[in-house]
Design a protein around this motif. Structure first.
Motif, PDB file in Angstrom:
ATOM      1  N   GLY A   1       0.827  -1.208   0.000  1.00 12.85           N
ATOM      2  CA  GLY A   1       0.000   0.000   0.000  1.00 12.85           C
ATOM      3  C   GLY A   1       0.856   1.250   0.000  1.00 12.85           C
ATOM      4  O   GLY A   1       2.057   1.208   0.286  1.00 12.85           O
ATOM      5  N   ALA A   2       0.229   2.363  -0.344  1.00  7.92           N
ATOM      6  CA  ALA A   2       0.925   3.650  -0.350  1.00  7.92           C
ATOM      7  C   ALA A   2      -0.077   4.778  -0.160  1.00  7.92           C
ATOM      8  O   ALA A   2      -1.226   4.684  -0.619  1.00  7.92           O
ATOM      9  CB  ALA A   2       1.693   3.847  -1.664  1.00  7.92           C
ATOM     10  N   SER A   3       0.377   5.822   0.520  1.00  6.00           N
ATOM     11  CA  SER A   3      -0.390   7.065   0.661  1.00  6.00           C
ATOM     12  C   SER A   3       0.463   8.204   0.135  1.00  6.00           C
ATOM     13  O   SER A   3       1.677   8.261   0.400  1.00  6.00           O
ATOM     14  CB  SER A   3      -0.745   7.344   2.127  1.00  6.00           C
ATOM     15  OG  SER A   3      -1.855   6.616   2.552  1.00  6.00           O
ATOM     16  N   VAL A   4      -0.169   9.114  -0.609  1.00  6.47           N
ATOM     17  CA  VAL A   4       0.534  10.265  -1.165  1.00  6.47           C
ATOM     18  C   VAL A   4      -0.266  11.524  -0.852  1.00  6.47           C
ATOM     19  O   VAL A   4      -1.491  11.556  -1.037  1.00  6.47           O
ATOM     20  CB  VAL A   4       0.716  10.122  -2.694  1.00  6.47           C
ATOM     21  CG1 VAL A   4       1.251  11.406  -3.301  1.00  6.47           C
ATOM     22  CG2 VAL A   4       1.644   8.958  -3.007  1.00  6.47           C
TER      23      VAL A   4
ATOM     24  N   LEU B   1       0.814   6.990  -7.846  1.00  9.53           N
ATOM     25  CA  LEU B   1       0.014   7.923  -7.059  1.00  9.53           C
ATOM     26  C   LEU B   1       0.627   9.312  -7.005  1.00  9.53           C
ATOM     27  O   LEU B   1      -0.056  10.285  -6.662  1.00  9.53           O
ATOM     28  CB  LEU B   1      -0.170   7.386  -5.638  1.00  9.53           C
ATOM     29  CG  LEU B   1      -0.905   6.047  -5.497  1.00  9.53           C
ATOM     30  CD1 LEU B   1      -1.093   5.701  -4.024  1.00  9.53           C
ATOM     31  CD2 LEU B   1      -2.254   6.071  -6.211  1.00  9.53           C
ATOM     32  N   SER B   2       1.917   9.409  -7.331  1.00  4.42           N
ATOM     33  CA  SER B   2       2.601  10.700  -7.338  1.00  4.42           C
ATOM     34  C   SER B   2       2.717  11.292  -8.739  1.00  4.42           C
ATOM     35  O   SER B   2       3.253  12.387  -8.903  1.00  4.42           O
ATOM     36  CB  SER B   2       4.012  10.546  -6.752  1.00  4.42           C
ATOM     37  OG  SER B   2       3.980   9.993  -5.459  1.00  4.42           O
TER      38      SER B   2
ATOM     39  N   ALA C   1     -10.212   9.487  -9.932  1.00  6.40           N
ATOM     40  CA  ALA C   1      -9.865   9.941 -11.278  1.00  6.40           C
ATOM     41  C   ALA C   1      -8.773   9.077 -11.906  1.00  6.40           C
ATOM     42  O   ALA C   1      -8.702   8.938 -13.133  1.00  6.40           O
ATOM     43  CB  ALA C   1      -9.411  11.399 -11.234  1.00  6.40           C
ATOM     44  N   LEU C   2      -7.933   8.474 -11.085  1.00  9.02           N
ATOM     45  CA  LEU C   2      -6.825   7.679 -11.583  1.00  9.02           C
ATOM     46  C   LEU C   2      -7.216   6.219 -11.818  1.00  9.02           C
ATOM     47  O   LEU C   2      -6.707   5.575 -12.735  1.00  9.02           O
ATOM     48  CB  LEU C   2      -5.666   7.742 -10.577  1.00  9.02           C
ATOM     49  CG  LEU C   2      -4.397   6.953 -10.894  1.00  9.02           C
ATOM     50  CD1 LEU C   2      -3.714   7.517 -12.133  1.00  9.02           C
ATOM     51  CD2 LEU C   2      -3.442   6.978  -9.707  1.00  9.02           C
TER      52      LEU C   2
ATOM     53  N   VAL D   1      -3.925   3.749  -1.775  1.00  5.52           N
ATOM     54  CA  VAL D   1      -4.312   2.457  -2.330  1.00  5.52           C
ATOM     55  C   VAL D   1      -3.633   1.378  -1.507  1.00  5.52           C
ATOM     56  O   VAL D   1      -2.439   1.464  -1.201  1.00  5.52           O
ATOM     57  CB  VAL D   1      -3.915   2.317  -3.811  1.00  5.52           C
ATOM     58  CG1 VAL D   1      -4.155   0.891  -4.305  1.00  5.52           C
ATOM     59  CG2 VAL D   1      -4.694   3.292  -4.675  1.00  5.52           C
ATOM     60  N   LEU D   2      -4.400   0.354  -1.143  1.00  3.91           N
ATOM     61  CA  LEU D   2      -3.887  -0.778  -0.370  1.00  3.91           C
ATOM     62  C   LEU D   2      -4.443  -2.049  -1.017  1.00  3.91           C
ATOM     63  O   LEU D   2      -5.630  -2.101  -1.355  1.00  3.91           O
ATOM     64  CB  LEU D   2      -4.335  -0.672   1.072  1.00  3.91           C
ATOM     65  CG  LEU D   2      -3.965  -1.804   2.032  1.00  3.91           C
ATOM     66  CD1 LEU D   2      -2.445  -1.951   2.158  1.00  3.91           C
ATOM     67  CD2 LEU D   2      -4.591  -1.554   3.402  1.00  3.91           C
TER      68      LEU D   2
END
Length: 260
Positions: free
Chosen positions: A5-8, A238-239, A193-194, A252-253
């Motif tokens: 997972g990642a958070s931006v 995400l970036s 949107a992505l 997203v995870l």
């Protein structure tokens, strides 16, 4: 399973000198994975804390008394519904403790809305995936042959939070049985949107509703399997420039079957 997972931080949050108000957490139990993502209300200064509290509460309660993969459908349904109610109750008690241990409500200084946060959580015990959700997060299920299904779409209307009045009545719980499980993705609303396509991209009428962007999900799944769960490719997406147009934080995870 592969869990990543990642958070931006969103561009609008950067411009407004606001920190990331999303949170995510995962628990790997071997044959089972517990996932949770949360989006703190941007209008509330302490909502980032609420988001972290939401994912902590969900992951703790969703690891308790788990049904097995061979359990009957009604067992999974009952357990998931009961877990959803418990998550709301435990979240509100925790918020009350953080705000001073007093009575929580809009008529007091201990308003739980100060920590308003959404929640999208999943328990993955193939062939079962159980979902608990309130707010505008969404979930996509992948099958072993690469098909993508938006199993938890964003609900219409105003966003509901764990601290909203009547949250226990609004929380959504359901289970999915998929013997060809390939993976599940949870996302906060900033990712729409992505990761979601408008029906017109597939020559469908608007009433067909949003559809999962198969290129995104298949690409991420392939990259994560190839690098054994290193989340850097996901973070880069995400970036990237396509993600920046939302302005919101993005999280997203996912949990993926090793082969898909």
């Amino acid at each position: 399973m592969i869990i990543a997972g990642a958070s931006v931080q969103g561009t609008a949050h950067l411009a407004g000198a606001r920190g990331c108000q999303d949170a995510f957490k995962a628990v790997d139990l071997g044959e089972t994975a517990v996932l949770a993502v949360s989006d703190g209300a941007s209008s509330r200064d302490r909502s980032a804390l609420g988001a972290h509290l939401a994912v902590d509460t969900a992951c703790r309660l969703l690891t308790e008394d788990l049904p097995g993969p061979d359990a009957a459908p009604e067992t999974w349904t009952r357990w998931t519904a009961e877990r959803g109610q418990r998550i709301v109750a435990h979240y509100l008690r925790a918020v009350a403790g953080l705000l001073g241990g007093g009575r929580c409500g809009p008529e007091t200084e201990q308003d739980p809305g100060a920590l308003a946060a959404t929640l999208t959580a999943a328990v993955v015990t193939p062939p079962w995936t159980a979902f608990v959700s309130t707010g505008d997060g969404f979930a996509t299920l992948l099958t072993g042959d690469g098909r993508c299904h938006l199993v938890l779409p964003q609900p219409p209307g105003p966003t509901s939070f764990l601290s909203s009045p009547g949250a226990a009545l609004r929380i959504r719980t359901f289970t999915v049985w998929e013997p060809e499980f390939g993976g599940v993705f949870l996302a906060t609303d900033g990712c729409a949107a992505l990761t979601l396509d408008h029906p017109r991209t597939r020559q469908l009428p608007p009433e067909a509703g949003p559809l999962p962007a198969e290129r995104f999900f298949r690409g991420v799944a392939a990259a994560l399997r190839a690098n054994h769960g290193d989340a850097e490719p996901l973070r880069r997406l995400l970036s990237g420039p396509e993600a920046a147009r939302t302005g919101d934080d993005l999280t997203v995870l996912c949990a993926l079957a090793e082969a898909g």
